[in-house]
Scaffold this motif. Structure first.
Motif, PDB file in Angstrom:
ATOM      1  N   HIS A  79       0.821  -1.215   0.000  1.00 12.77           N
ATOM      2  CA  HIS A  79       0.000   0.000   0.000  1.00 12.77           C
ATOM      3  C   HIS A  79       0.856   1.267   0.000  1.00 12.77           C
ATOM      4  O   HIS A  79       0.558   2.216  -0.718  1.00 12.77           O
ATOM      5  N   LYS A  80       1.895   1.279   0.823  1.00 10.02           N
ATOM      6  CA  LYS A  80       2.755   2.455   0.846  1.00 10.02           C
ATOM      7  C   LYS A  80       4.165   2.064   1.284  1.00 10.02           C
ATOM      8  O   LYS A  80       4.370   1.100   2.021  1.00 10.02           O
ATOM      9  N   ALA A  81       5.131   2.858   0.820  1.00  7.56           N
ATOM     10  CA  ALA A  81       6.534   2.617   1.160  1.00  7.56           C
ATOM     11  C   ALA A  81       7.254   3.949   1.165  1.00  7.56           C
ATOM     12  O   ALA A  81       6.821   4.910   0.505  1.00  7.56           O
ATOM     13  N   ASP A  82       8.355   4.028   1.913  1.00  8.99           N
ATOM     14  CA  ASP A  82       9.193   5.226   1.803  1.00  8.99           C
ATOM     15  C   ASP A  82      10.333   4.944   0.829  1.00  8.99           C
ATOM     16  O   ASP A  82      10.463   3.825   0.315  1.00  8.99           O
ATOM     17  N   MET A  83      11.161   5.937   0.587  1.00 10.34           N
ATOM     18  CA  MET A  83      12.174   5.783  -0.453  1.00 10.34           C
ATOM     19  C   MET A  83      13.264   4.780  -0.083  1.00 10.34           C
ATOM     20  O   MET A  83      14.011   4.317  -0.934  1.00 10.34           O
ATOM     21  N   GLY A 113      12.541   1.829   1.439  1.00 10.87           N
ATOM     22  CA  GLY A 113      11.998   0.481   1.317  1.00 10.87           C
ATOM     23  C   GLY A 113      11.226  -0.002   2.533  1.00 10.87           C
ATOM     24  O   GLY A 113      10.867  -1.180   2.598  1.00 10.87           O
ATOM     25  N   ASN A 114      10.984   0.867   3.511  1.00  5.45           N
ATOM     26  CA  ASN A 114      10.088   0.494   4.612  1.00  5.45           C
ATOM     27  C   ASN A 114       8.661   0.468   4.058  1.00  5.45           C
ATOM     28  O   ASN A 114       8.241   1.407   3.383  1.00  5.45           O
ATOM     29  N   CYS A 115       7.921  -0.609   4.372  1.00  2.25           N
ATOM     30  CA  CYS A 115       6.644  -0.839   3.682  1.00  2.25           C
ATOM     31  C   CYS A 115       5.508  -1.107   4.671  1.00  2.25           C
ATOM     32  O   CYS A 115       5.718  -1.708   5.725  1.00  2.25           O
ATOM     33  N   GLN A 116       4.311  -0.695   4.277  1.00  6.74           N
ATOM     34  CA  GLN A 116       3.115  -1.043   5.027  1.00  6.74           C
ATOM     35  C   GLN A 116       2.134  -1.755   4.106  1.00  6.74           C
ATOM     36  O   GLN A 116       1.962  -1.359   2.945  1.00  6.74           O
ATOM     37  N   ILE A 117       1.539  -2.821   4.625  1.00  6.17           N
ATOM     38  CA  ILE A 117       0.524  -3.586   3.905  1.00  6.17           C
ATOM     39  C   ILE A 117      -0.707  -3.658   4.793  1.00  6.17           C
ATOM     40  O   ILE A 117      -0.605  -3.931   5.987  1.00  6.17           O
ATOM     41  N   TYR A 118      -1.889  -3.438   4.208  1.00 11.16           N
ATOM     42  CA  TYR A 118      -3.137  -3.567   4.946  1.00 11.16           C
ATOM     43  C   TYR A 118      -3.866  -4.814   4.461  1.00 11.16           C
ATOM     44  O   TYR A 118      -3.860  -5.112   3.273  1.00 11.16           O
ATOM     45  N   ARG A 127       6.632   7.657  13.023  1.00 15.09           N
ATOM     46  CA  ARG A 127       5.500   7.900  13.924  1.00 15.09           C
ATOM     47  C   ARG A 127       4.755   6.608  14.226  1.00 15.09           C
ATOM     48  O   ARG A 127       3.998   6.518  15.166  1.00 15.09           O
ATOM     49  N   GLY A 128       4.944   5.560  13.386  1.00 14.58           N
ATOM     50  CA  GLY A 128       4.281   4.280  13.571  1.00 14.58           C
ATOM     51  C   GLY A 128       2.973   4.217  12.816  1.00 14.58           C
ATOM     52  O   GLY A 128       2.497   5.240  12.339  1.00 14.58           O
ATOM     53  N   PRO A 129       2.407   3.022  12.668  1.00 12.03           N
ATOM     54  CA  PRO A 129       2.939   1.748  13.173  1.00 12.03           C
ATOM     55  C   PRO A 129       4.204   1.318  12.422  1.00 12.03           C
ATOM     56  O   PRO A 129       4.515   1.865  11.365  1.00 12.03           O
ATOM     57  N   PHE A 134      -6.441   5.862   5.165  1.00 13.67           N
ATOM     58  CA  PHE A 134      -5.270   5.182   5.714  1.00 13.67           C
ATOM     59  C   PHE A 134      -4.062   5.276   4.811  1.00 13.67           C
ATOM     60  O   PHE A 134      -2.978   4.888   5.171  1.00 13.67           O
ATOM     61  N   LEU A 135      -4.260   5.771   3.599  1.00 14.39           N
ATOM     62  CA  LEU A 135      -3.107   5.991   2.746  1.00 14.39           C
ATOM     63  C   LEU A 135      -2.620   7.409   2.873  1.00 14.39           C
ATOM     64  O   LEU A 135      -1.730   7.821   2.255  1.00 14.39           O
TER      65      LEU A 135
END
Length: 340
Positions: free
Chosen positions: A199-203, A205-210, A241-243, A339-340
Motif C-alpha cells: 500500500h505504501k513505502a518510503d524511499m 523500502g520500509n513498507c506497510q501492507i493492509y 510515527r508508527g505503526p 489510511f493511505l
C-alpha cells in the motif's frame, strides 16, 4: 539423523543459508539509501534470466501486476515459487517463461475456473521435460520461506506425511531425535528475487501492507533482491510515527511507485478485483489453438507502451472508480482512502 523416506522432487534454488548470510552482510551497507526507480530499471538491475522468482500476494489479492506486465515483455525464463496464488504462474507459463516450479496451488482461478491454455502447456511441457514440477502444500511452501527467513536449512513439519504430495516433493522423512516421532523435513527456500506490491513505502523500502499478509514478510526476508511496487511513496517520517513497517529497508533493493499496480487483482481497502478482465483472460485461454490467448497478450501486454496504457485499455479511471466503490461496499461502505 537417519532418513526413513524421501520425495522424488528436485530442489530448484541452490542458495544455502550461509550463501544468504554472506549476501545480506554486504547488502546491509546499502539499507539507508534512496531506492526509488522505475520498473524497467529495477528489472534490468535485479532480475536475470534463469533466476528463482517469488511473487507476493494471495489468490487474487495484491499481486504485483505492473511487474508482471513489464517482465512478460522481457521474455526471460525463470524458476519460481508457485503457491497460494496462480495468475502469475499462469501468465508466465502462457508465454513460455517458466522452466521449473515449486508448486502447491497453480493452474486454478478459484471459482472462476481453469486457465486451459496454461494447463495444456503444463501437461505438454512436463511430458517433454521442458517444465520441472516439484509438489508441495501451501503450508509447506510458506514454511520453506519461513525456514529461509530464520536462517535455518530446514523445518520439521507433520504436513505431507502419508500423502502422495510427499512422494512428488523434495521433503525427507526422519525420526525426531528428541521425541522419536516421524516428521517431514522441508528445505529452506531462498529466491533470487521477490516482488511484492504494497500500500505504501518510503524511499528506503520500509513498507506497510493492509489486510492479508500471506507469507510476504518471509518472502522478503529470504530473497537476495526485493523489488517493492507501491501504490504510494510516503515520507520516511510517517514510519517513524508508527505503526512499524511490516517489511523493513534492510531487505529492499528497489522501490517503484505504481498506482493501481495490483490491477486487475484486488488491493484491500483501495480497489476490488476486475472480474470482467479476469473472465476475458479465461475465455481467451479456452481456445485450443491458442490464437485467442495470443491476441489477448498482444492487446493488453505487448501493444501498450506503458502500464498506464494498459489501465486505459481497460476503461481507465472510470473502471478504477467503479472498482474503488465496489471495494468500499465490501468494506461496509467505509471510506478507506484515509489510511493511505
Amino acid at each position: 539423523m537417519r532418513i526413513l523416506d524421501q520425495g522424488r522432487g528436485s530442489i530448484f534454488s541452490p542458495i544455502t543459508p550461509e550463501d544468504f548470510r554472506r549476501h545480506m552482510r554486504s547488502k546491509a551497507q546499502k539499507a539507508h539509501t534512496d531506492k526509488r526507480m522505475d520498473l524497467k530499471t529495477a528489472i534490468a538491475e535485479f532480475v536475470k534470466p534463469g533466476n528463482y522468482l517469488s511473487i507476493g500476494g494471495f489468490s487474487f489479492v495484491r499481486l504485483p501486476m505492473a511487474f508482471l506486465w513489464e517482465v512478460l515483455r522481457q521474455g526471460y525464463v525463470f524458476k519460481m515459487a508457485g503457491g497460494s496464488r496462480s495468475l502469475d504462474f499462469n501468465m508466465l507459463l502462457d508465454n513460455n517463461m517458466v522452466e521449473a516450479v515449486d508448486a502447491s496451488y497453480i493452474l486454478g482461478m478459484e471459482t472462476l475456473g481453469i486457465p486451459y491454455h496454461a494447463r495444456r502447456l503444463a501437461e505438454r511441457k512436463e511430458i517433454r521435460g521442458e517444465l520441472k514440477i516439484c509438489e508441495w502444500s501451501n503450508g509447506t511452501m510458506a514454511w520453506r520461506h519461513k525456514a529461509a527467513a530464520m536462517g535455518v536449512p530446514f523445518l520439521p513439519v507433520k504436513s505431507l506425511l502419508g500423502s502422495d504430495t510427499f512422494k512428488y516433493s523434495g521433503a525427507k522423512k526422519v525420526k525426531c531425535p528428541f521425541t522419536g516421532e516421524e516428521v517431514a523435513l522441508v528445505p529452506a527456500l531462498y529466491s533470487d528475487v521477490a516482488v511484492i506490491h504494497v500500500h505504501k513505502a518510503d524511499m528506503y523500502g520500509n513498507c506497510q501492507i493492509y489486510g492479508m499478509l500471506g507469507d510476504d514478510i518471509e518472502k522478503a526476508k529470504s530473497a537476495r533482491h526485493v523489488i517493492i511496487t507501491t501504490e504510494k511513496i510516503v515520507d520516511a517520517e510517517e514510519f517513524r510515527r508508527g505503526p512499524s513497517p511490516v517489511i523493513t529497508q534492510f531487505y529492499v533493493d528497489a522501490v517503484v511507485e505504481v498506482p493501481y499496480g495490483a490491477y486487475p487483482t484486488n488491493m484491500p481497502g483501495l480497489y476490488y478485483l476486475d472480474l470482467e478482465h479476469l473472465k476475458e483472460y479465461l475465455a481467451a485461454s479456452k481456445d485450443p489453438h491458442g490464437k485467442k490467448i495470443r491476441a489477448y497478450y498482444q492487446k493488453y501486454f505487448f501493444n501498450p507502451i506503458s502500464f498506464q496504457n494498459f489501465l486505459d485499455l481497460n476503461g481507465g479511471m472510470a473502471t478504477l472508480e467503479r472498482l474503488r466503490k465496489l471495494e468500499q461496499l465490501h468494506n461496509g461502505g467505509e471510506n478507506t482512502d484515509g489510511f493511505l
